[in-house]
Design a protein around this motif. Structure first.
Motif, PDB file in Angstrom:
ATOM      1  N   UNK A   1       0.818  -1.215   0.000  1.00 59.21           N
ATOM      2  CA  UNK A   1       0.000   0.000   0.000  1.00 59.21           C
ATOM      3  C   UNK A   1       0.849   1.261   0.000  1.00 59.21           C
ATOM      4  N   UNK A   2       1.894   1.300   0.798  1.00 61.01           N
ATOM      5  CA  UNK A   2       2.709   2.511   0.890  1.00 61.01           C
ATOM      6  C   UNK A   2       3.362   2.850  -0.449  1.00 61.01           C
ATOM      7  N   UNK A   3       3.747   1.842  -1.227  1.00 59.41           N
ATOM      8  CA  UNK A   3       4.357   2.109  -2.539  1.00 59.41           C
ATOM      9  C   UNK A   3       3.307   2.512  -3.568  1.00 59.41           C
ATOM     10  N   UNK A   4       2.111   1.940  -3.478  1.00 55.37           N
ATOM     11  CA  UNK A   4       1.027   2.373  -4.363  1.00 55.37           C
ATOM     12  C   UNK A   4       0.704   3.831  -4.091  1.00 55.37           C
ATOM     13  N   UNK A   5       0.689   4.209  -2.814  1.00 52.84           N
ATOM     14  CA  UNK A   5       0.437   5.607  -2.435  1.00 52.84           C
ATOM     15  C   UNK A   5       1.526   6.508  -3.009  1.00 52.84           C
ATOM     16  N   UNK A   6       2.766   6.113  -2.825  1.00 55.23           N
ATOM     17  CA  UNK A   6       3.887   6.913  -3.311  1.00 55.23           C
ATOM     18  C   UNK A   6       3.835   7.061  -4.828  1.00 55.23           C
ATOM     19  N   UNK A   7       3.404   6.005  -5.524  1.00 55.95           N
ATOM     20  CA  UNK A   7       3.293   6.035  -6.986  1.00 55.95           C
ATOM     21  C   UNK A   7       2.304   7.112  -7.431  1.00 55.95           C
ATOM     22  N   UNK A   8       1.278   7.342  -6.608  1.00 53.34           N
ATOM     23  CA  UNK A   8       0.290   8.382  -6.906  1.00 53.34           C
ATOM     24  C   UNK A   8       0.685   9.724  -6.300  1.00 53.34           C
ATOM     25  N   UNK A   9       1.899   9.796  -5.779  1.00 53.43           N
ATOM     26  CA  UNK A   9       2.438  10.998  -5.136  1.00 53.43           C
ATOM     27  C   UNK A   9       1.575  11.415  -3.944  1.00 53.43           C
ATOM     28  N   UNK A  10       1.176  10.431  -3.172  1.00 51.05           N
ATOM     29  CA  UNK A  10       0.389  10.653  -1.961  1.00 51.05           C
ATOM     30  C   UNK A  10       1.119  10.031  -0.773  1.00 51.05           C
ATOM     31  N   UNK A  11       0.885  10.602   0.409  1.00 48.37           N
ATOM     32  CA  UNK A  11       1.363   9.934   1.610  1.00 48.37           C
ATOM     33  C   UNK A  11       0.442   8.749   1.863  1.00 48.37           C
ATOM     34  N   UNK A  12       0.880   7.851   2.721  1.00 52.69           N
ATOM     35  CA  UNK A  12       0.040   6.707   3.053  1.00 52.69           C
ATOM     36  C   UNK A  12      -1.285   7.180   3.649  1.00 52.69           C
ATOM     37  N   UNK A  13      -1.221   8.161   4.513  1.00 52.64           N
ATOM     38  CA  UNK A  13      -2.448   8.691   5.137  1.00 52.64           C
ATOM     39  C   UNK A  13      -3.394   9.292   4.094  1.00 52.64           C
ATOM     40  N   UNK A  14      -2.847  10.098   3.179  1.00 52.38           N
ATOM     41  CA  UNK A  14      -3.674  10.685   2.123  1.00 52.38           C
ATOM     42  C   UNK A  14      -4.308   9.595   1.264  1.00 52.38           C
ATOM     43  N   UNK A  15      -3.500   8.594   0.916  1.00 48.58           N
ATOM     44  CA  UNK A  15      -3.996   7.491   0.087  1.00 48.58           C
ATOM     45  C   UNK A  15      -5.155   6.774   0.773  1.00 48.58           C
TER      46      UNK A  15
END
Length: 96
Positions: free
Chosen positions: A23-37
Motif C-alpha cells: 500500500x505505501x508504494x502504491x500511495x507513493x506512486x500516486x504521489x500521496x502519503x500513506x495517510x492521504x492514500x
C-alpha cells in the motif's frame, strides 16, 4: 539412478520490478502519503481504482497504470470506442 541437481545462483544479475506492491508504494506512486492514500481510497475506488489483491494485500502496478491511462485518455475507451476496422474505414472515407 537419479541425479540430484543443486541450484546454483546465477552470475547474471538484473533488477526485478515487482508487479504487486504494498500500500505505501502504491500511495507513493500516486504521489500521496500513506495517510492521504487511505483517506482518498474510497473515492479512488468509486472511480474504478483497482482493489488490492485479496491474498497479498498488494496493489497491481499494471492495473494502476491501466486505470491512470483510461482516466487521462491515453487508453482506448474499451467497448464504447471504435474498433480498428471502423477507424480505418473512417480514414479511408476521408481520402475520397
Amino acid at each position: 539412478m537419479s541425479q540430484t541437481h543443486t541450484l546454483q545462483p546465477s552470475s547474471i544479475r538484473f533488477p526485478v520490478q515487482p508487479r504487486l506492491v504494498p500500500t505505501v508504494k502504491a500511495a507513493r506512486y500516486l504521489h500521496l502519503t500513506l495517510r492521504e492514500f487511505m483517506e482518498l481510497l474510497p473515492a479512488l475506488q468509486d472511480q474504478g481504482f483497482p482493489k488490492a489483491c485479496p491474498i497479498t494485500g498488494n496493489y497491481d502496478m499494471v492495473a494502476i497504470d491501466s486505470w491512470l491511462d483510461r482516466r487521462s485518455g491515453l487508453a482506448g475507451s474499451g467497448s464504447g470506442g471504435q474498433s480498428s476496422i471502423d477507424i480505418a474505414r473512417a480514414r479511408l472515407a476521408t481520402l475520397g
